[in-house]
Motif scaffolding. Sequence first.
Motif: not given
Length: 257
Positions: A165-171
Amino acid sequence: MTKILAVTNQKGGVGKTTTSINLAASLAKVKQRVLLIDLDPQGNATMGSGVDKRNLAATVYHVLLGSKSIIEVCVRAEAGKYDVVPANRDLAGAEIELIQLDNRETILKRALEPVLANYDYILIDCPPALNLLTLNGLCAARTVMIPMQCEYYALEGLSDLVNTIRRVRNNLNPNLEIEGLLRTMFDPRNTLAQQVSDQLQQHFGNKVYQTVIPRNVRLAEAPSYGLPALYHDSLSKGTLAYLALADELLSKAEQIA
């Protein structure tokens, strides 16, 4: 503003589809306009909503490949008083075909834009895998609900999911947030379940829903009748828990507003 909620956990058997169906019915019961999107090739959310996945002319598969709109594939789940974008086994092949498309992660998000004004809540039942289908769900959503059993391995899987979820939010989706963690199939007599529940509350605080979904026979039975539990046994513990979850969700939304 329409609340778009992805119900996801890469671990299977934790109550994602049960939660999607029963939360949709519970929100509809309190006069919310609800759309449930089935993103799982198994089509269990479709069947559990009383829609026969075997007799569908078009599904979410056609939406993702761009040949149909949400409006064209949407059907009414009379059993639960909400709308469904259905799925069946055709969706299993979608991932291979999606790889060839540009901006493939945000196809569902773009497809939803014309219908946002029609709904108060859009629930996305994601498959038990971190694949392109789930990624489309996470890119379309504004928040994520994570159903999970209170057992040891669930904590390990939760760490991976939070990182995703953090990676999706960042990218891809800078607005994506964790709506909350939902304890499902909970047995208060189980010492380990209590210990894991306590750890979740200590680590995630108010991100853990106060509502706990108990292990309940009626919740397990309802899909075989093509009904949300609310219309299978309106007084069962499972039904009352999902009505309480809907109320908690609405209360949180009012506080934010």
